[in-house]
Motif scaffolding. Structure first.
Motif, PDB file in Angstrom:
ATOM      1  N   VAL A 253      20.720  -2.726 -24.290  1.00  0.00           N
ATOM      2  CA  VAL A 253      20.724  -2.002 -23.021  1.00  0.00           C
ATOM      3  C   VAL A 253      22.170  -1.842 -22.574  1.00  0.00           C
ATOM      4  N   ASP A 254      22.558  -0.603 -22.332  1.00  0.00           N
ATOM      5  CA  ASP A 254      23.916  -0.269 -21.925  1.00  0.00           C
ATOM      6  C   ASP A 254      24.001  -0.335 -20.400  1.00  0.00           C
ATOM      7  N   TRP A 255      24.305  -1.515 -19.878  1.00  0.00           N
ATOM      8  CA  TRP A 255      24.326  -1.733 -18.423  1.00  0.00           C
ATOM      9  C   TRP A 255      25.417  -0.907 -17.746  1.00  0.00           C
ATOM     10  N   ARG A 256      26.519  -0.669 -18.460  1.00  0.00           N
ATOM     11  CA  ARG A 256      27.643   0.076 -17.884  1.00  0.00           C
ATOM     12  C   ARG A 256      27.254   1.522 -17.559  1.00  0.00           C
ATOM     13  N   ASN A 257      26.453   2.142 -18.404  1.00  0.00           N
ATOM     14  CA  ASN A 257      26.064   3.534 -18.207  1.00  0.00           C
ATOM     15  C   ASN A 257      24.779   3.701 -17.402  1.00  0.00           C
ATOM     16  N   SER A 258      24.013   2.652 -17.233  1.00  0.00           N
ATOM     17  CA  SER A 258      22.737   2.746 -16.519  1.00  0.00           C
ATOM     18  C   SER A 258      22.951   2.759 -15.009  1.00  0.00           C
ATOM     19  N   GLN A 259      22.001   3.360 -14.316  1.00  0.00           N
ATOM     20  CA  GLN A 259      22.037   3.437 -12.850  1.00  0.00           C
ATOM     21  C   GLN A 259      20.775   2.760 -12.317  1.00  0.00           C
ATOM     22  N   PHE A 260      20.942   1.835 -11.386  1.00  0.00           N
ATOM     23  CA  PHE A 260      19.834   1.041 -10.891  1.00  0.00           C
ATOM     24  C   PHE A 260      19.520   1.375  -9.434  1.00  0.00           C
ATOM     25  N   ILE A 261      18.444   0.791  -8.939  1.00  0.00           N
ATOM     26  CA  ILE A 261      18.069   0.922  -7.530  1.00  0.00           C
ATOM     27  C   ILE A 261      18.386  -0.428  -6.902  1.00  0.00           C
ATOM     28  N   GLU A 262      19.442  -0.479  -6.098  1.00  0.00           N
ATOM     29  CA  GLU A 262      19.891  -1.757  -5.555  1.00  0.00           C
ATOM     30  C   GLU A 262      19.796  -1.753  -4.036  1.00  0.00           C
ATOM     31  N   GLY A 263      18.743  -2.372  -3.511  1.00  0.00           N
ATOM     32  CA  GLY A 263      18.584  -2.499  -2.072  1.00  0.00           C
ATOM     33  C   GLY A 263      18.421  -1.170  -1.360  1.00  0.00           C
ATOM     34  N   TYR A 264      17.606  -0.296  -1.904  1.00  0.00           N
ATOM     35  CA  TYR A 264      17.439   1.050  -1.347  1.00  0.00           C
ATOM     36  C   TYR A 264      16.153   1.121  -0.530  1.00  0.00           C
ATOM     37  N   ASP A 265      16.226   1.698   0.670  1.00  0.00           N
ATOM     38  CA  ASP A 265      15.048   1.879   1.513  1.00  0.00           C
ATOM     39  C   ASP A 265      14.348   3.171   1.115  1.00  0.00           C
ATOM     40  N   VAL A 266      13.116   3.033   0.603  1.00  0.00           N
ATOM     41  CA  VAL A 266      12.327   4.197   0.201  1.00  0.00           C
ATOM     42  C   VAL A 266      11.362   4.508   1.345  1.00  0.00           C
ATOM     43  N   TYR A 267      11.653   5.588   2.051  1.00  0.00           N
ATOM     44  CA  TYR A 267      10.849   5.996   3.204  1.00  0.00           C
ATOM     45  C   TYR A 267       9.584   6.715   2.740  1.00  0.00           C
TER      46      TYR A 267
ATOM     47  N   PRO B  35       0.813  -1.221   0.000  1.00  0.00           N
ATOM     48  CA  PRO B  35       0.000   0.000   0.000  1.00  0.00           C
ATOM     49  C   PRO B  35       0.850   1.278   0.000  1.00  0.00           C
ATOM     50  N   GLY B  36       0.540   2.146  -0.961  1.00  0.00           N
ATOM     51  CA  GLY B  36       1.217   3.425  -1.059  1.00  0.00           C
ATOM     52  C   GLY B  36       2.435   3.417  -1.965  1.00  0.00           C
ATOM     53  N   LEU B  37       2.894   2.247  -2.381  1.00  0.00           N
ATOM     54  CA  LEU B  37       4.078   2.180  -3.240  1.00  0.00           C
ATOM     55  C   LEU B  37       3.627   2.165  -4.697  1.00  0.00           C
ATOM     56  N   ARG B  38       4.230   3.026  -5.504  1.00  0.00           N
ATOM     57  CA  ARG B  38       3.882   3.077  -6.922  1.00  0.00           C
ATOM     58  C   ARG B  38       5.131   3.297  -7.759  1.00  0.00           C
ATOM     59  N   VAL B  39       5.012   2.951  -9.034  1.00  0.00           N
ATOM     60  CA  VAL B  39       6.164   3.010  -9.943  1.00  0.00           C
ATOM     61  C   VAL B  39       5.710   3.582 -11.277  1.00  0.00           C
ATOM     62  N   ARG B  40       6.650   4.219 -11.979  1.00  0.00           N
ATOM     63  CA  ARG B  40       6.354   4.677 -13.329  1.00  0.00           C
ATOM     64  C   ARG B  40       7.626   4.705 -14.174  1.00  0.00           C
ATOM     65  N   VAL B  41       7.436   4.540 -15.471  1.00  0.00           N
ATOM     66  CA  VAL B  41       8.488   4.718 -16.460  1.00  0.00           C
ATOM     67  C   VAL B  41       8.211   6.068 -17.102  1.00  0.00           C
ATOM     68  N   HIS B  42       9.233   6.923 -17.169  1.00  0.00           N
ATOM     69  CA  HIS B  42       9.012   8.260 -17.710  1.00  0.00           C
ATOM     70  C   HIS B  42      10.286   8.824 -18.316  1.00  0.00           C
ATOM     71  N   ARG B  43      10.166   9.986 -18.882  1.00  0.00           N
ATOM     72  CA  ARG B  43      11.269  10.735 -19.504  1.00  0.00           C
ATOM     73  C   ARG B  43      11.996   9.904 -20.564  1.00  0.00           C
TER      74      ARG B  43
ATOM     75  N   VAL C  62      12.981   5.219 -14.379  1.00  0.00           N
ATOM     76  CA  VAL C  62      11.988   4.437 -13.652  1.00  0.00           C
ATOM     77  C   VAL C  62      12.003   4.966 -12.219  1.00  0.00           C
ATOM     78  N   THR C  63      10.885   5.519 -11.784  1.00  0.00           N
ATOM     79  CA  THR C  63      10.800   6.102 -10.448  1.00  0.00           C
ATOM     80  C   THR C  63       9.866   5.275  -9.578  1.00  0.00           C
ATOM     81  N   VAL C  64      10.329   4.995  -8.358  1.00  0.00           N
ATOM     82  CA  VAL C  64       9.523   4.315  -7.353  1.00  0.00           C
ATOM     83  C   VAL C  64       9.224   5.351  -6.273  1.00  0.00           C
ATOM     84  N   GLU C  65       7.952   5.524  -5.956  1.00  0.00           N
ATOM     85  CA  GLU C  65       7.540   6.526  -4.978  1.00  0.00           C
ATOM     86  C   GLU C  65       6.762   5.850  -3.848  1.00  0.00           C
ATOM     87  N   ASN C  66       7.048   6.268  -2.627  1.00  0.00           N
ATOM     88  CA  ASN C  66       6.358   5.724  -1.455  1.00  0.00           C
ATOM     89  C   ASN C  66       5.401   6.776  -0.908  1.00  0.00           C
TER      90      ASN C  66
END
Length: 176
Positions: free
Chosen positions: A81-95, A17-25, A49-53
């Protein structure tokens, strides 16, 4: 029937509940650390890709290479997909009331970039969410569509067609 999201749409994460995601830009852009040799002759683009709490508790979010699939063109060919240049969300706590954003660089033949499909499957607190699909394309703009907003693309644009469809559905006696 399952329908894909349009690039820019928010999608709620079922079971969280309250967690949402979108692909944008979704936009044409060169990667920050230079082109990968494997992308020779291809056109680069970037998406976020943004994850919002918006909930009341913290969620541990994980979004990396194997959880994002990018397909291009009418046949759904896999994008480079250029994995070297991409930035991911790895084990991040979204408050609560916070966001985390991944930036993905990909490439493909310019003629195929008018149709881009992005499939995401988040891992939240060591649980997998349902896969969700966003569709868009380079050259299509995420603009607010409302009663006072001009329709993107003019008379024949997608936003205009959707607006007309919704008006037709709202009229008394409309088929539905």
């Amino acid at each position: 029937m399952y329908e894909p999201n349009v690039v820019g749409d928010w999608q709620e994460c079922d079971g969280h509940p309250g967690l949402r995601v979108r692909v944008h830009r979704l936009e044409q852009a060169e990667p920050p650390r230079g082109r990968d040799d494997a992308a020779e002759g291809l056109t680069y683009f970037r998406l976020r890709v943004t994850v919002e709490n918006r909930g009341g508790r913290c969620f541990g979010v994980h979004l990396e290479d194997g959880q994002i699939d990018v397909r291009i063109g009418p046949d759904g060919e896999s994008a480079f997909v250029d994995w070297r240049n991409s930035q991911f969300i790895e084990g991040y706590d979204v408050y609560p009331l916070r966001r985390a954003t991944a930036v993905l660089y990909a490439a493909g033949p310019e003629a195929a970039l008018a149709q881009v499909d992005v499939q995401i499957q988040l891992r939240v607190d060591d649980e997998w969410t349902d896969r969700r699909l966003w569709t868009g394309g380079l050259g299509l703009h995420e603009e607010a569509v409302g009663a006072a907003a001009p329709c993107a693309g003019g008379q024949g644009g997608l936003a205009h067609q959707v607006s007309n469809f919704l008006k037709d559905q709202a009229e008394p006696g409309a088929a539905g």
